[in-house]
Design an enzyme around this catalytic site. Structure first.
Site, short mmCIF file in Angstrom:
data_model
loop_
_atom_site.label_atom_id
_atom_site.label_comp_id
_atom_site.label_asym_id
_atom_site.label_seq_id
_atom_site.Cartn_x
_atom_site.Cartn_y
_atom_site.Cartn_z
N LYS A 1 0.29 55.86 3.29
CA LYS A 1 -0.25 57.22 3.44
C LYS A 1 -1.22 57.63 2.32
CE LYS A 1 3.58 59.27 6.05
NZ LYS A 1 4.46 60.45 6.14
N ASP B 1 1.89 66.03 9.03
CA ASP B 1 3.26 66.36 8.59
C ASP B 1 3.39 67.86 8.29
OD1 ASP B 1 4.32 63.80 8.75
OD2 ASP B 1 3.72 63.28 6.71
#
Ligand code: ATR
Length: 302
Positions: free
Chosen positions: A84, A120
């Site tokens: 990420k 997210d």
């Protein structure tokens, strides 16, 4: 095979044709991810000629894998551990969320290049709202200051929350608060140590307490980031990002104190739903995605 598992097996097997649009998940390891069944269930439900494939990519292969996305004709990817952060410099453009969080979990392959985004944060807010909690302007206490916490605190800052971040390593909590202030967040962000005195003081005033640490995750299910001798604040909603197990020790502590507790599966589903919408341009069938996840997680526990 029971009728239920036949039905979930039908979700899990997309039909792949020459015309099928491909998206996928890069990570290492990824064999236990629920994202492929979750997205493929959604594509099948809407009759979309799309499929979502696992793409196991070692850390050292990330740049090569990303440079091949366009040539291979992929429409986008999700990224999970350990990619990420490393994804950011490989993108042509970043959304404000990905830039402020410092991590991307979704790539959109567009006409102008690769756009890195982080779903997210929005996934967390949608999960809170689905659980009946309005996060706007709330007082929140966030346990942990790692990658997951960065998305949660960013999300809460965008809705004007006042957030206290507590972490085992206090300096990391301070850095997260500073980074988000520098990114232009006008929200009130405080940082402190993850100790009983700070939890007691900040917990007493919090409407929302979020666990972003892995403490209590399978297989160490008897652990909790909340001290045994400190009552969990009964007025706060406990949101644990962990979804394996579905009920953590922290959630039981909260419930025993009279508080409501929610596990992290909603955030997983809703971060996927936002990625689905960005790729396909269609509203995600959230209930179908929920069912696919619970079918997979239920079977894994058997
Ligand atoms: P993720 O991307 O899942 O957030 P991470 O970036 O490694 O993973 O962050 C893990 C978080 O959980 C950190 O806040 C970490 O605290 P430190 O910064 O002090 O390492 C926290 N954490 C991990 N194990 C913990 C433990 N046993 N007790 C308390 N906090 C813990």
């Amino acid at each position: 095979m029971s009728r239920d598992s036949q039905r979930s097996a039908a979700w899990l097997c997309p039909t792949i044709l020459g015309s099928t649009q491909v998206v996928g998940l890069i990570g290492w390891p990824i064999e236990h991810s629920v994202s492929p069944p979750m997205h493929n269930a959604a594509f099948r439900h809407l009759g979309l000629d799309w499929c979502y494939v696992p793409l196991p990519v070692r850390p050292e292969g990330l740049a090569e894998a990303i440079s091949g996305l366009r040539a291979l004709g992929l429409c986008g990817i999700n990224a999970t551990v350990p990619h990420k952060l490393a994804l950011l410099p490989l993108m042509d453009e970043l959304t404000p969320a990905a830039r402020a969080i410092g991590a991307a979990n979704t790539v959109i392959v567009g006409p102008d290049g690769l756009l890195g985004h982080n779903t997210d944060a929005e996934g967390f807010l949608r999960a809170l709202r689905e659980a009946g909690f309005g996060p706007e302007g709330c007082r929140a206490l966030v346990l942990g200051a790692g990658g997951a916490a960065r998305a949660v605190v960013y999300a809460l800052a965008t809705v004007g929350a006042r957030v206290a971040i507590v972490n085992r390593t206090q300096a990391r909590a301070e850095r997260l608060a500073r980074d988000l202030r520098q990114a232009g967040s006008g929200a009130t962000l405080l940082a402190g140590p993850l100790d009983a005195a700070t939890l007691a003081r900040e917990g007493e005033r919090a409407q929302l307490i979020v666990n972003t640490t892995p403490v209590g995750m399978w297989p160490q299910v008897e652990r909790s980031p909340w001290p045994d001798n400190l009552p969990f604040p009964s007025q706060a909603l406990c949101y644990d990002l962990i979804y394996n197990p579905r009920e953590t020790r922290l959630m039981r502590q909260a419930q025993q104190a009279g508080a409501r507790a929610v596990d992290g599966l909603g955030m997983l589903v809703h971060q996927g739903a936002e990625a689905f919408e960005l790729w396909t341009g269609q509203p995600a069938p959230v209930q179908i995605m929920w069912q696919a996840c619970t079918a997979v997680l239920g079977r894994e526990r058997e």
